[in-house]
Enzyme design. Structure first.
Site, PDB file in Angstrom:
ATOM      1  N   LYS A 179     -12.209   4.640   1.754  1.00 35.10           N
ATOM      2  CA  LYS A 179     -11.671   3.495   2.789  1.00 35.10           C
ATOM      3  C   LYS A 179     -10.959   5.028   3.923  1.00 35.10           C
ATOM      4  O   LYS A 179     -11.982   6.213   3.628  1.00 35.10           O
ATOM      5  CB  LYS A 179     -10.058   3.501   1.723  1.00 35.10           C
ATOM      6  CG  LYS A 179     -10.127   2.654   0.822  1.00 35.10           C
ATOM      7  CD  LYS A 179     -10.782   1.119   1.465  1.00 35.10           C
ATOM      8  CE  LYS A 179     -10.944   0.401  -0.060  1.00 35.10           C
ATOM      9  NZ  LYS A 179     -11.206  -1.154   0.019  1.00 35.10           N
TER      10      LYS A 179
HETATM   11  C1  LIG Z   1     -10.284  -1.917  -1.110  1.00 37.40           C
HETATM   12  C2  LIG Z   1     -10.054  -3.033  -0.798  1.00 37.40           C
HETATM   13  C3  LIG Z   1      -8.849  -3.595  -1.277  1.00 37.40           C
HETATM   14  C4  LIG Z   1      -8.017  -3.342  -3.165  1.00 37.40           C
HETATM   15  O1  LIG Z   1      -8.110  -1.792  -3.482  1.00 37.40           O
HETATM   16  P1  LIG Z   1      -8.063  -1.384  -4.678  1.00 37.40           P
HETATM   17  O2  LIG Z   1      -7.130  -0.178  -4.065  1.00 37.40           O
HETATM   18  O3  LIG Z   1     -10.367  -1.029  -4.557  1.00 37.40           O
HETATM   19  O4  LIG Z   1      -7.793  -1.690  -5.350  1.00 37.40           O
HETATM   20  C5  LIG Z   1      -8.146  -5.261  -1.318  1.00 37.40           C
HETATM   21  N1  LIG Z   1      -9.295  -5.474  -0.282  1.00 37.40           N
HETATM   22  C6  LIG Z   1      -9.349  -5.082   0.771  1.00 37.40           C
HETATM   23  C7  LIG Z   1     -10.112  -5.833   1.701  1.00 37.40           C
HETATM   24  C8  LIG Z   1     -10.066  -3.886   0.466  1.00 37.40           C
HETATM   25  O5  LIG Z   1     -11.466  -3.257   1.138  1.00 37.40           O
END
Ligand SMILES: *Cc1c(COP(=O)(O)O)cnc(C)c1O
Length: 376
Positions: A179
């Site tokens: 991210k």
């Molecule tokens: C990464 C992501 C999640 C979930 O996050 P995690 O930390 O991997 O559990 C949820 N929604 C979107 C759109 C994401 O990109």
């Protein structure tokens, strides 16, 4: 290989982690509290609650808004599966609404038709770092007395009219390694609602506020101080990371926007290009569409790029309503989401990508296109 994503971690993160290790206090402590306070300030909300990941942030946020069995939550079929899974985890039913082909975000003009007496909340996703239409969504939610839970897991720092996403409703963020900022695994809930904040705090810690006194059955969704220490340093660097992403996106757009059969992301909404726009895109992904006018198929282009050490990815190849895990939705059609799944291709845009890399990527795609046109 130019990877599709790579976390940027420096000496600051290393020494912050070593500091936590030396303190011997590894679980929830001072660092989590500091990270929560700094993140709340950054988003511009009263409260931030750190969680173990983005999925648990979404789950706890939905539960804190009393979403459960028998309820419906309106969301997009074009997202990472966690968006819909979090709704399912509460016992509620995801109700999908198709997306806009330019923004890849939920089409606000289709939301009202999907509202029933069971609808409890709207869960927009700010996909790829571009804010969903918060203005229209907030108005619809207000009119129908629905909660807004924002999946901002890809949009740390994205803004609408100077206001950060995650502050329009209850925001949910992820700090997974790919991210815009990371803690390895981690998440955050942001809200201005005191009751929601208090309930989230309990939900993520076995229903307790005071150790060993449990008001209800909750979860262990807590973040560690090790993760929070990394998060504090990453948050300081986030504005720089996002600026680099935007610069990289502008570079890619400049070279790719004139190629027939390539649709670049909606740069018209980027204020530097369209001063009338009030959106700030943080380019979690730079996602193009490869249309039938391009001489190769999307999958052929992807293979070509991969063979030439350019890391690409398809976010997402299967919309949620067509996933094996969602058989009860297979008869439904969301034509724009399905078209997007068939045409999207994400190119490296993260802050670790150099100008040389960008030139290599854009030249490569231009060459592929030129050569094949000659052959035709
Ligand atoms: C990464 C992501 C999640 C979930 O996050 P995690 O930390 O991997 O559990 C949820 N929604 C979107 C759109 C994401 O990109």
């Amino acid at each position: 290989m130019i990877p599709i994503a790579r976390p940027l971690l420096g000496e600051e993160e290393k020494s912050a982690v070593l500091g936590v290790l030396s303190s011997g206090m590894l679980a929830q402590g001072k660092k989590v509290a500091e990270f929560e306070q700094r993140f709340a300030e950054f988003i511009g909300v009263q409260h931030a609650i750190a969680t173990s990941n983005g999925t648990t942030a979404l789950h706890a946020a939905l539960l804190a808004h009393n979403v459960g069995l028998g309820d419906e939550v309106i969301t997009t079929p074009f997202s990472f599966i966690a968006t819909a899974n979090a709704i399912k985890m509460t016992g509620a039913t995801p109700v999908f609404v198709d997306i806009n082909e330019k923004t890849f975000n939920i089409n606000p003009d289709l939301i009202e038709k999907a509202i029933t007496s069971k609808t409890k909340a709207i869960l927009p996703v700010h996909l790829f770092g571009l804010p969903a239409d918060t203005e229209k969504i907030s108005a619809i939610a207000k009119k129908h007395h629905l909660a807004v839970i924002e999946d901002a897991c890809q949009a740390h720092g994205a803004e609408v009219a100077g206001k950060k996403v995650g502050s329009f409703g209850t925001g949910c963020f992820s700090f997974y390694a790919t991210k815009n900022m990371t803690t390895g695994e981690g998440g955050m809930i942001t809200t201005n609602d005191d009751a929601v904040a208090q309930q989230c705090g309990k939900l993520i810690s076995h229903g307790s506020e005071r150790k060993y006194y449990h008001d209800f059955i909750g979860y262990n969704y807590r973040m560690t101080d090790i993760a929070a220490a990394i998060g504090i340093e990453q948050l300081k660097k986030l504005p720089l990371f996002n600026a680099k992403r935007k610069g990289n996106a502008q570079f890619l757009a400049q070279y790719l926007q004139h190629i027939q059969g390539i649709v670049v992301p909606e740069m018209a909404v980027v204020p530097e290009i369209n001063p009338a726009s009030n959106l700030t895109h943080v380019f979690h992904q730079y996602t193009i569409r490869v249309t039938p006018e391009f001489p190769f198929s999307r999958d052929q282009l992807l293979q070509n790029l991969t063979e030439n050490n350019i890391g690409t990815a398809i976010f997402y190849p299967v919309p949620i309503h067509q996933q094996k895990a969602y058989p009860e939705y297979h008869h439904l059609r969301f034509p724009v989401a399905e078209m997007a799944a068939a045409q999207v291709l994400s190119l490296p845009v993260h802050p670790g990508v150099s100008e040389e890399d960008l030139l290599f990527i854009t030249r490569f795609i231009q060459d592929v296109e030129h050569k094949s046109r000659k052959l035709l």
